[in-house]
Design an enzyme around this catalytic site. Structure first.
Site, PDB file in Angstrom:
ATOM      1  N   GLY A 114       2.738  -9.991   9.494  1.00  0.00           N
ATOM      2  CA  GLY A 114       1.738  -9.548   8.448  1.00  0.00           C
ATOM      3  C   GLY A 114       2.244  -8.475   7.794  1.00  0.00           C
ATOM      4  CG  ASN A 118      -0.146 -10.775  14.257  1.00  0.00           C
ATOM      5  OD1 ASN A 118      -1.081 -10.662  14.410  1.00  0.00           O
ATOM      6  ND2 ASN A 118       0.877 -10.569  13.408  1.00  0.00           N
ATOM      7  CB  CYS A 154     -10.847  -9.146  10.687  1.00  0.00           C
ATOM      8  SG  CYS A 154     -11.074  -7.484   9.613  1.00  0.00           S
ATOM      9  CD  GLN A 197      -8.406 -15.587   9.290  1.00  0.00           C
ATOM     10  OE1 GLN A 197      -8.665 -14.560   8.412  1.00  0.00           O
ATOM     11  NE2 GLN A 197      -7.360 -15.453  10.234  1.00  0.00           N
TER      12      GLN A 197
END
Length: 337
Positions: free
Chosen positions: A224, A200, A100, A70
């Site tokens: 995660g 997610n 992010c 990534q």
């Protein structure tokens, strides 16, 4: 489930997490049932790759295919160059970070901050897809804030440019990790594109995993924070989705053995004081919600080397395992409870 030429063993992905998904953790999660696992985000500023931290982030020794890197940045040419150089050193999928929410990333117009500028998003996606001959994927959020949920628009743009899979976190950048993930926007993305989508956010149990798949229509799930200290969550979810069977939680003895092997790999990979520092948070996660964690935390913080850290972590879980065994023996006796 496929991403480009790669047939995945299942539809479960380990989310890339800075400071967490180093090579030892990725290898562990793959062994425990994750179908794919991306490394920690790597800056597109290639002149910074010479640091020990960046070199460790680029280490992919022994990693199963497909190997995913990534990259994060806000300048199309730099992102393209970073993608090319990673492919030259063995990356088989390039993932672009637009998810992010960290200030130090967003303040540089990277990560989820990019979602505010769709023209720049387009330029980055076109530059990276054109630069490499491997699949390019995109991880993003639902939008910048609640008034600007533009994940569907970016998803359609990404598919048209040639991005081959998406991961969508069910929060805006403004939400950070607060509150609960929402899945309505992810469902809209899934209905809008034909490429695979990983849902997610807040997937922390087999039942929640099934719910999210049904709620969103996503082809895959990306996990995660729920994997921190619980890497076996992947086999639990995979087993439940395939068979409907809910696996029992691992015993304290099983957790101890998984943890000790993981700590050994962390110490070996990072070395010295860096290995001890890297292991601290993982020990804390393995012990989360268990008895007397404050005692373990204090002992771990005082440990100055790997052997001392391993000894106190093992002693803690040995005691938990002994207590559990004693309770089981008591329950087997007549009149035991």
């Amino acid at each position: 489930m496929r991403i480009g030429p790669y047939e995945l063993v299942n539809n479960l992905a380990l989310a890339p997490m800075a400071g967490v998904t180093d090579l030892p953790f990725r290898l562990l999660c793959r062994r425990m049932g994750a179908g794919i696992a991306a490394g920690e985000m790597l800056t597109s500023a290639t002149h910074l790759w010479r640091t020990p931290k960046s070199r460790r982030r680029m280490d992919r020794r022994g990693e199963a295919e497909p190997r995913i890197v990534q990259i994060v940045g806000g300048e199309p040419r730099m992102m393209a160059e970073a993608a090319r150089r990673n492919v030259d050193t063995g990356a088989q999928i390039i993932d672009i970070n637009m998810g992010c929410p960290a200030k130090k990333v967003c303040n540089k117009a990277a990560g989820s901050a990019l979602m505010k500028d769709e023209a720049l998003v387009r330029a980055i996606l076109e530059a990276v897809v054109t630069a490499v001959d491997v699949p390019v994927t995109l991880k993003m959020r639902t939008g910048w804030d609640e008034a600007n949920r533009n994940a569907v628009a970016i998803a359609l743009m990404a598919e048209a440019i040639g991005v081959q899979a998406l991961a969508v976190h069910g929060r805006t950048r403004a939400c950070l990790y607060r509150g609960s993930a929402e899945y309505d926007t992810i469902r809209k993305v899934c209905r809008s594109v034909s490429i695979p989508v990983f849902a997610n956010g807040d997937i922390d149990s087999p039942h929640k995993a099934k719910f999210v798949l049904e709620q969103t229509g996503a082809q895959g799930l990306m996990i995660g924070r729920a994997a921190q200290g619980r890497p076996w969550i992947f086999r639990e979810i995979d087993t439940y989705l395939r068979t409907g069977v809910v696996l029992p939680e691992p015993s304290a003895a099983e957790v101890r053995d998984i943890m000790l092997a993981h700590l050994h790999d962390l110490h070996t990979f990072h070395g010295g004081a860096a290995g001890v520092r890297a292991a601290r948070k993982h020990i804390d996660w393995y012990a989360k919600d268990r008895a007397r964690t404050h005692v373990l935390r204090l002992a771990v913080m005082r440990a100055e080397d790997a052997s001392g850290q391993l000894a106190c972590a093992q002693a803690y879980f040995d005691a938990l395992a002994a207590e559990s065994a004693a309770q089981d023996r008591g329950g087997d006796r007549p009149g035991g409870h």
